[in-house]
Design a protein around this motif. Structure first.
Motif: not given
Ligand code: G3D
Ligand code: MG
Length: 186
Positions: A113-132
């Motif tokens: 956000r410091e680099a591009v401002g508040p507008e660009p959207l961010l998605i959060l991914l919790g990865n390696k869901a196969d390693l339950e």
């Protein structure tokens, strides 16, 4: 009058997306899976910046996505700014089996956000869901962080099985498009 090549006219939009997050959480594997449909076990760790291009047909739109993927090292500062500049969206990734990779997510969000401002959207991914059986972070914890940081969505993914990978990238592209459309109208 200059002519726009036919090929460029086909796209509803061209978006730069960047991957963000600690080393070895699966950023490169996720991009690779989305773009090629494969999971490469021998994928070598990225050394610099890889830019993958992908034509995403998300009916009725066609987007050209330029996905920038940085090595996971903590090379912030100058490069971070240039890396993020012009991005329409970011893909934040942490590893569900390593809580410390979630703890630093707020820093990545601030940097972006410091680099591009508040507008660009961010998605959060919790990865390696196969390693339950290795899981250390619950879905509720991931969702809470996403909400607290004002990210538009949290999803659990596996670059290995492909679980939610296409859905995550496509949702990000669609949400960027919708947010740009609504800004044009208002
Ligand atoms: P990075 O780009 O964030 O640094 P990589 O991460 O994509 O290089 O992935 C780091 C390691 O995690 C790789 O293993 C990769 O195969 C593995 N990995 C990535 N995504 C998943 C996933 O969803 N499930 C599982 N089980 N493993 C994943 P190596 O052994 O090559 O270091
Ligand atoms: Mg990588």
């Amino acid at each position: 009058m200059s002519r726009i090549p036919d090929e460029e006219k086909r796209f509803d939009a061209v978006y730069k997306l960047v991957t963000l997050g600690e080393a070895a959480v699966g950023k490169t594997s996720l991009v690779n899976k989305y773009v090629t449909g494969k999971f490469d076990r021998d994928y070598h760790r990225t050394l610099g910046i890889d830019i993958s291009t992908y034509d995403a047909k998300i009916d009725p739109q066609l987007f050209k996505l330029l996905i920038w993927d940085l090595a996971g090292q903590d090379i912030f500062r100058d490069l971070r700014t240039r890396y993020c500049q012009g991005a329409s969206g970011g893909i934040l990734v942490f590893d569900l089996s390593r809580p410390q990779t979630l703890e630093t997510i707020p820093r990545w969000v601030d940097a972006f956000r410091e680099a591009v401002g508040p507008e660009p959207l961010l998605i959060l991914l919790g990865n390696k869901a196969d390693l339950e059986k290795n899981r250390k972070i619950t879905r509720a914890q991931g969702e809470k962080i996403a909400k607290d940081l004002n990210l538009f969505q949290y999803q659990e993914t596996s670059a290995k099985t492909g679980h939610q990978v296409t859905a995550a990238f496509n949702t990000l592209a669609t949400m960027i498009y919708k947010s740009h459309q609504s800004r044009k109208i208002h």
